[in-house]
Design a protein around this motif. Sequence first.
Motif, PDB file in Angstrom:
ATOM      1  N   THR A 193     -28.268  -2.462  66.073  1.00 16.60           N
ATOM      2  CA  THR A 193     -28.813  -3.760  65.575  1.00 16.60           C
ATOM      3  C   THR A 193     -28.668  -4.793  66.908  1.00 16.60           C
ATOM      4  O   THR A 193     -29.563  -5.523  67.314  1.00 16.60           O
ATOM      5  CB  THR A 193     -28.616  -4.260  64.337  1.00 16.60           C
ATOM      6  OG1 THR A 193     -26.863  -4.213  64.236  1.00 16.60           O
ATOM      7  CG2 THR A 193     -28.842  -3.459  62.993  1.00 16.60           C
ATOM      8  N   TYR A 194     -27.576  -4.708  67.441  1.00 22.06           N
ATOM      9  CA  TYR A 194     -26.987  -5.735  68.626  1.00 22.06           C
ATOM     10  C   TYR A 194     -27.999  -4.935  69.743  1.00 22.06           C
ATOM     11  O   TYR A 194     -28.636  -5.887  70.435  1.00 22.06           O
ATOM     12  CB  TYR A 194     -25.640  -5.455  68.999  1.00 22.06           C
ATOM     13  CG  TYR A 194     -24.998  -6.211  67.816  1.00 22.06           C
ATOM     14  CD1 TYR A 194     -24.074  -7.521  68.436  1.00 22.06           C
ATOM     15  CD2 TYR A 194     -24.716  -6.069  66.487  1.00 22.06           C
ATOM     16  CE1 TYR A 194     -23.444  -8.108  67.547  1.00 22.06           C
ATOM     17  CE2 TYR A 194     -23.791  -6.719  65.805  1.00 22.06           C
ATOM     18  CZ  TYR A 194     -23.223  -8.007  66.103  1.00 22.06           C
ATOM     19  OH  TYR A 194     -22.560  -8.588  65.376  1.00 22.06           O
ATOM     20  N   GLU A 195     -27.904  -3.781  70.200  1.00 25.47           N
ATOM     21  CA  GLU A 195     -28.664  -3.163  71.162  1.00 25.47           C
ATOM     22  C   GLU A 195     -30.246  -3.387  71.382  1.00 25.47           C
ATOM     23  O   GLU A 195     -30.730  -3.848  72.297  1.00 25.47           O
ATOM     24  CB  GLU A 195     -28.365  -1.677  71.436  1.00 25.47           C
ATOM     25  CG  GLU A 195     -26.994  -1.577  71.653  1.00 25.47           C
ATOM     26  CD  GLU A 195     -26.610  -1.937  73.012  1.00 25.47           C
ATOM     27  OE1 GLU A 195     -27.530  -1.932  74.222  1.00 25.47           O
ATOM     28  OE2 GLU A 195     -25.398  -2.764  73.064  1.00 25.47           O
ATOM     29  N   SER A 196     -30.768  -3.122  70.115  1.00 27.76           N
ATOM     30  CA  SER A 196     -32.283  -3.458  70.137  1.00 27.76           C
ATOM     31  C   SER A 196     -32.687  -4.703  70.141  1.00 27.76           C
ATOM     32  O   SER A 196     -33.665  -5.080  70.711  1.00 27.76           O
ATOM     33  CB  SER A 196     -32.970  -2.908  68.761  1.00 27.76           C
ATOM     34  OG  SER A 196     -32.318  -3.360  67.555  1.00 27.76           O
ATOM     35  N   LYS A 197     -31.747  -5.717  69.664  1.00 31.63           N
ATOM     36  CA  LYS A 197     -32.073  -7.216  69.899  1.00 31.63           C
ATOM     37  C   LYS A 197     -31.845  -7.734  71.244  1.00 31.63           C
ATOM     38  O   LYS A 197     -32.799  -8.493  71.705  1.00 31.63           O
ATOM     39  CB  LYS A 197     -31.218  -7.851  68.908  1.00 31.63           C
ATOM     40  CG  LYS A 197     -31.285  -9.471  69.085  1.00 31.63           C
ATOM     41  CD  LYS A 197     -32.581 -10.031  68.534  1.00 31.63           C
ATOM     42  CE  LYS A 197     -32.533  -9.915  67.124  1.00 31.63           C
ATOM     43  NZ  LYS A 197     -33.840 -10.577  66.524  1.00 31.63           N
ATOM     44  N   PHE A 198     -30.812  -7.143  71.778  1.00 33.09           N
ATOM     45  CA  PHE A 198     -30.433  -7.405  73.302  1.00 33.09           C
ATOM     46  C   PHE A 198     -31.384  -6.889  74.137  1.00 33.09           C
ATOM     47  O   PHE A 198     -32.373  -7.731  74.830  1.00 33.09           O
ATOM     48  CB  PHE A 198     -29.257  -6.979  73.594  1.00 33.09           C
ATOM     49  CG  PHE A 198     -28.905  -6.758  75.113  1.00 33.09           C
ATOM     50  CD1 PHE A 198     -28.530  -7.762  75.989  1.00 33.09           C
ATOM     51  CD2 PHE A 198     -28.964  -5.645  75.598  1.00 33.09           C
ATOM     52  CE1 PHE A 198     -28.370  -7.753  77.278  1.00 33.09           C
ATOM     53  CE2 PHE A 198     -28.924  -5.407  77.155  1.00 33.09           C
ATOM     54  CZ  PHE A 198     -28.472  -6.716  77.804  1.00 33.09           C
ATOM     55  N   ASP A 199     -31.925  -5.605  73.966  1.00 35.68           N
ATOM     56  CA  ASP A 199     -33.037  -5.016  74.730  1.00 35.68           C
ATOM     57  C   ASP A 199     -34.396  -5.887  74.588  1.00 35.68           C
ATOM     58  O   ASP A 199     -35.185  -5.780  75.608  1.00 35.68           O
ATOM     59  CB  ASP A 199     -33.238  -3.503  74.120  1.00 35.68           C
ATOM     60  CG  ASP A 199     -32.019  -2.580  74.774  1.00 35.68           C
ATOM     61  OD1 ASP A 199     -31.259  -3.192  75.532  1.00 35.68           O
ATOM     62  OD2 ASP A 199     -31.874  -1.671  74.191  1.00 35.68           O
ATOM     63  N   THR A 200     -34.794  -6.400  73.380  1.00 38.51           N
ATOM     64  CA  THR A 200     -35.981  -6.954  73.052  1.00 38.51           C
ATOM     65  C   THR A 200     -35.858  -8.329  73.958  1.00 38.51           C
ATOM     66  O   THR A 200     -36.868  -8.583  74.506  1.00 38.51           O
ATOM     67  CB  THR A 200     -36.040  -7.328  71.661  1.00 38.51           C
ATOM     68  OG1 THR A 200     -36.448  -6.139  70.864  1.00 38.51           O
ATOM     69  CG2 THR A 200     -37.559  -7.883  71.447  1.00 38.51           C
ATOM     70  N   TRP A 201     -34.724  -8.830  73.971  1.00 36.86           N
ATOM     71  CA  TRP A 201     -34.656 -10.140  74.806  1.00 36.86           C
ATOM     72  C   TRP A 201     -34.989  -9.865  76.289  1.00 36.86           C
ATOM     73  O   TRP A 201     -35.670 -10.633  76.963  1.00 36.86           O
ATOM     74  CB  TRP A 201     -33.369 -10.828  74.721  1.00 36.86           C
ATOM     75  CG  TRP A 201     -33.151 -11.307  73.405  1.00 36.86           C
ATOM     76  CD1 TRP A 201     -33.824 -11.856  72.451  1.00 36.86           C
ATOM     77  CD2 TRP A 201     -31.661 -11.564  72.757  1.00 36.86           C
ATOM     78  NE1 TRP A 201     -33.340 -12.336  71.085  1.00 36.86           N
ATOM     79  CE2 TRP A 201     -32.001 -12.433  71.408  1.00 36.86           C
ATOM     80  CE3 TRP A 201     -30.389 -11.423  73.184  1.00 36.86           C
ATOM     81  CZ2 TRP A 201     -30.961 -12.817  70.704  1.00 36.86           C
ATOM     82  CZ3 TRP A 201     -29.340 -11.864  72.296  1.00 36.86           C
ATOM     83  CH2 TRP A 201     -29.684 -12.528  71.290  1.00 36.86           C
ATOM     84  N   VAL A 202     -34.289  -8.794  76.783  1.00 36.05           N
ATOM     85  CA  VAL A 202     -34.716  -8.246  78.204  1.00 36.05           C
ATOM     86  C   VAL A 202     -36.023  -8.116  78.494  1.00 36.05           C
ATOM     87  O   VAL A 202     -36.539  -8.600  79.449  1.00 36.05           O
ATOM     88  CB  VAL A 202     -33.703  -6.937  78.506  1.00 36.05           C
ATOM     89  CG1 VAL A 202     -34.037  -6.586  79.904  1.00 36.05           C
ATOM     90  CG2 VAL A 202     -32.113  -7.283  78.435  1.00 36.05           C
TER      91      VAL A 202
END
Length: 450
Positions: free
Chosen positions: A245-254
């Motif tokens: 959940t953290y990674e997909s959110k972070f990646d979406t921001w990138v």
Amino acid sequence: MHDRFIRCILIRVFAAAALLSITSLATNANAQTPADKAIPASARFFVPQPANGFIQQAVGLLEKFQLRNALLIAEMEATPQAVWLTGNTPAQTATTVTSTLRQANFQRAIPVFVLYNIPGRDCGSYSAGGAENTADYEAWIDAIAGAIGNQKVVIMLEPDAIADLPSDCGYDPTVVDIPQAVANRYAQINYGITRLEQETQTSVYIDGGNAHWQAVPVITQRLITAGVQQAQGFFSNVSNYNLSTYESKFDTWVSSCIAFGMNPADGGWRLGNYSYCASQYYSPLGTVNPDDITTWVYTDEWFQQNMGSAVPSTHFVVDTSRNGQGPFNAASYANPPYNQPSTVIATLNNGDWCNPPTRGLGAVPTAKTGIALLDAYLWVKTPGQSDGTCDSAGGARAWDYSVYGPAGWPTTAAQQATFDPLWGLDDPIAGAWFPQQALDLAQRANPPLR
């Protein structure tokens, strides 16, 4: 009689692993069209040969009549995983690629290759190594691309190479020409993307670090400089433990930050100004805590307010091989019976990337993610392989043996320097099979193994 019993049980273990693989083949195989470079939602990923050390551990478990644990390890090894290319000559590496592709074709599956041979790899730490220079690296890349040809493959190009540039390594500038080393690193990654993406069905993803490393604006600028727009996308969380959940959110921001800084329709001032983007560490709309996703609403709000007509389109994949229980937190070691001081706890948390205990396998590899830009969850890091010796000598561990040092633990400074108190043993070197960690990952898998 005893040996015959062991052999019979072992056959059952390997048969169970093979059956799982065959069943997966029957239900998930999917034909590819030559022009299709995306990962199809119905993709089945390649299951390589079991890692070195697995069979020895399985036999040991069976000799102790631990059938359940042996089956868990077999299930882990029957799950699709990446194949790491970490060195050797170009010709030797091409032979490995060719052999892997032959096996993948037999399985009717897509292989995932990790290319890990960049000059100056891992800042000279536990996984030090890599090609000697740019020319050697390019020859190595050429050999891999030539061996792949028109086969369908997914490439994870150089974990840590962008999130951990030579400028992040703490090199002595009087010894290392750091600006030149950084320029070389970008040129090497860009060459890898360009050459590998020339192949008709090769999908290349480059290093995006993870959600607890470089801030969104920093990694975005680095990805752009490395040439992410010419790749299929980027990857995150390789060999790490952050929850998906953290990674997909972070990646979406990138991905959103890339779009934000490349959209001329909403004002020329935005072009190339990725530093404006909010991140997992900062938002002008409220306090953001990288360890508390509930606070990330402030960064979400910043992107909602500032994207304008820009639409994120850069895709990504996430490594779920060891994130079933999320990241490690050493706080419990401050309590009895360990009673470790705050300085030790801080060092243990800083070394949380290095063989942390009580983690678990994460989501099994799939291209059905339910998130538009998230192409796949993959097991990129090989579960059960050590991250390194993870000791105080290398800076990943610390321990006050005067307050907790049970019988059997080392008593001299030299022995303690190479000891891992979190596991109570000397960890294997990077890439070697770590049986205690392998079983721990399988037992704590989330979701549980079948």
